[in-house]
Design an enzyme around this catalytic site. Structure first.
Site, PDB file in Angstrom:
ATOM      1  N   LYS A 105      24.541  90.900   4.949  1.00  0.00           N
ATOM      2  CA  LYS A 105      24.355  90.326   3.622  1.00  0.00           C
ATOM      3  C   LYS A 105      22.857  90.230   3.411  1.00  0.00           C
ATOM      4  O   LYS A 105      22.168  89.435   4.058  1.00  0.00           O
ATOM      5  CB  LYS A 105      24.992  88.931   3.515  1.00  0.00           C
ATOM      6  N   ALA A 192      26.777  82.486  -4.860  1.00  0.00           N
ATOM      7  CA  ALA A 192      25.899  81.321  -5.071  1.00  0.00           C
ATOM      8  C   ALA A 192      26.084  80.679  -6.432  1.00  0.00           C
ATOM      9  O   ALA A 192      26.239  81.357  -7.442  1.00  0.00           O
ATOM     10  CB  ALA A 192      24.426  81.672  -4.887  1.00  0.00           C
ATOM     11  N   GLY A 193      26.063  79.342  -6.418  1.00  0.00           N
ATOM     12  CA  GLY A 193      26.043  78.564  -7.649  1.00  0.00           C
ATOM     13  C   GLY A 193      27.335  77.847  -7.991  1.00  0.00           C
ATOM     14  O   GLY A 193      27.341  76.945  -8.818  1.00  0.00           O
ATOM     15  N   ASN A 214      29.229  78.539  -0.197  1.00  0.00           N
ATOM     16  CA  ASN A 214      29.033  77.763   1.025  1.00  0.00           C
ATOM     17  C   ASN A 214      28.923  76.275   0.704  1.00  0.00           C
ATOM     18  O   ASN A 214      29.796  75.494   1.058  1.00  0.00           O
ATOM     19  CB  ASN A 214      27.766  78.259   1.750  1.00  0.00           C
ATOM     20  N   THR A 215      27.867  75.895  -0.028  1.00  0.00           N
ATOM     21  CA  THR A 215      27.585  74.477  -0.252  1.00  0.00           C
ATOM     22  C   THR A 215      28.723  73.745  -0.952  1.00  0.00           C
ATOM     23  O   THR A 215      29.005  72.585  -0.631  1.00  0.00           O
ATOM     24  CB  THR A 215      26.290  74.334  -1.073  1.00  0.00           C
TER      25      THR A 215
END
Lengths: 265, 86
Positions: A105, A192-193, A214-215
């Site tokens: 990645k 992301a986001g 992820n987060t």
């Protein structure tokens, strides 16, 4: 037989088929046990990992391979934290040398505050890595031209952001995401986001091939529960996209027939 | 033990074992026995070779070369592994 009503193909990236359209990261968890439980609850088959120095004072036990079995999950090493082409190539090489696969990645960051990608450097790094035999999944901005260049460079997947890494702002530019999906032949994974399940659902409703997060899971109060919610949301958004939504209009249309109303109404 | 002049191997000019060389491992100086292999170094560090990748003077060292590769004075080694990330 599950109650799935929408026929869908498997997600195929670089000739490899995945049963889940959700890809998850492994960072920021409070414990390795929680990480593994959350990943299992997410249904993800592909998970991202980072390459870092072994902490020689603490021993190597915090290495992710002590907790995640490469036979159970497809591990995708990233180049997170790299700001130059040279650094990204170095980290990609180290990840490949672990011997799991040729996949990477690719991330080349251009700005510390937003962690937005340096798209020019990302395109250059992608060209070099593809030339060295890597299967490159490239994190990029929601910029159509950069996405097209990454496809031209030979990436197996192009991964525009929904919004900045770790921001949880959801898809800030759904039109750009849709246009990237319309114009590319390789899989488009939004990376992301995403902040919560509705963001994941909206992302998939744009017609993209998958979503990477992820987060949103790791930083939830209950990561395992959120991972399950994300699994369902990605599936719901995908099904809704395939089902074909009704046209939106700014006027009401009654759902019940006008015909057959009682006298005097 | 012999006393040596201050230098790259011995910044403090303190007493060191003449059979040791100083190398950089993950950004920190370490004194290791002269003639030690990279595999031997990993064993001293308690690191399982199958779980890590070693970069030796900026070149990735294949696992099947760890035994045959000696650690030399002023070598720069990076020992990395996979950790959680997005």
């Amino acid at each position: 037989m599950p109650a799935a009503t929408v026929a869908d193909r498997k997600l195929v990236i670089g000739g490899r088929a995945f049963g889940s359209r959700l890809i998850v990261g492994t960072g920021k968890y409070r414990s390795n046990a929680e990480m593994v439980a959350a990943i299992r609850a997410s249904g993800a088959e592909m998970v991202t990992v980072a390459v870092r120095r072994v902490d020689l004072d603490r021993g190597a036990e915090e290495g992710i391979l002590h907790h995640l079995d490469p036979a159970e999950f497809f591990l995708l090493p990233n180049t997170a934290g790299c700001y130059t082409v040279a650094d990204a190539l170095r980290y990609a090489g180290l990840g490949r040398a672990a011997g799991l696969s040729e996949w990477v990645k690719l991330e080349v960051i251009g700005d510390e505050r937003t962690l937005l990608p340096d798209t020019a450097a990302t395109i250059e790094a992608a060209r070099r890595l593809v030339g060295e035999g890597f299967s490159v999944m490239a994190y990029t901005s929601d910029d159509l031209i950069a996405a097209l260049r990454l496809e031209d460079a030979g990436c197996v997947a192009v991964m525009p952001l929904a919004s900045p890494i770790g921001s949880g702002l959801g898809v800030v530019n759904p039109y750009y995401i849709r246009e990237i999906k319309r114009r590319l032949s390789v899989p488009v994974i939004v990376d992301a986001g995403v902040g919560t399940a509705s963001d994941a659902c909206v992302t998939m409703e744009q017609g993209v091939d998958g979503v990477l997060m992820n987060t949103a899971i790791a930083s939830a109060a209950d990561p395992v529960a959120m991972a399950q919610a994300m699994r369902l949301a990605v599936q719901a958004g995908r099904d809704a996209y395939l089902a074909g939504r009704m046209e939106a209009r700014e006027i009401a249309v009654p759902s019940s027939p006008r015909a057959g109303m009682l006298d005097g109404v | 033990m012999v006393t040596t002049e201050p230098g790259r191997d011995n910044p403090a000019g303190a007493e060191t074992n003449a059979r040791e060389v100083t190398v950089m491992v993950n950004g920190e100086e370490r004194a290791v026995a002269q003639g030690l292999s990279v595999a031997g170094l990993l064993a001293e560090l308690g690191v399982e070779p199958a779980m890590v990748v070693v970069e030796h003077n900026r070149r990735i060292l294949a696992r099947d070369r760890l035994d045959a590769t000696p650690v030399r004075k002023a070598d720069v080694l990076e020992v990395v592994h996979f950790v959680g990330g997005g």
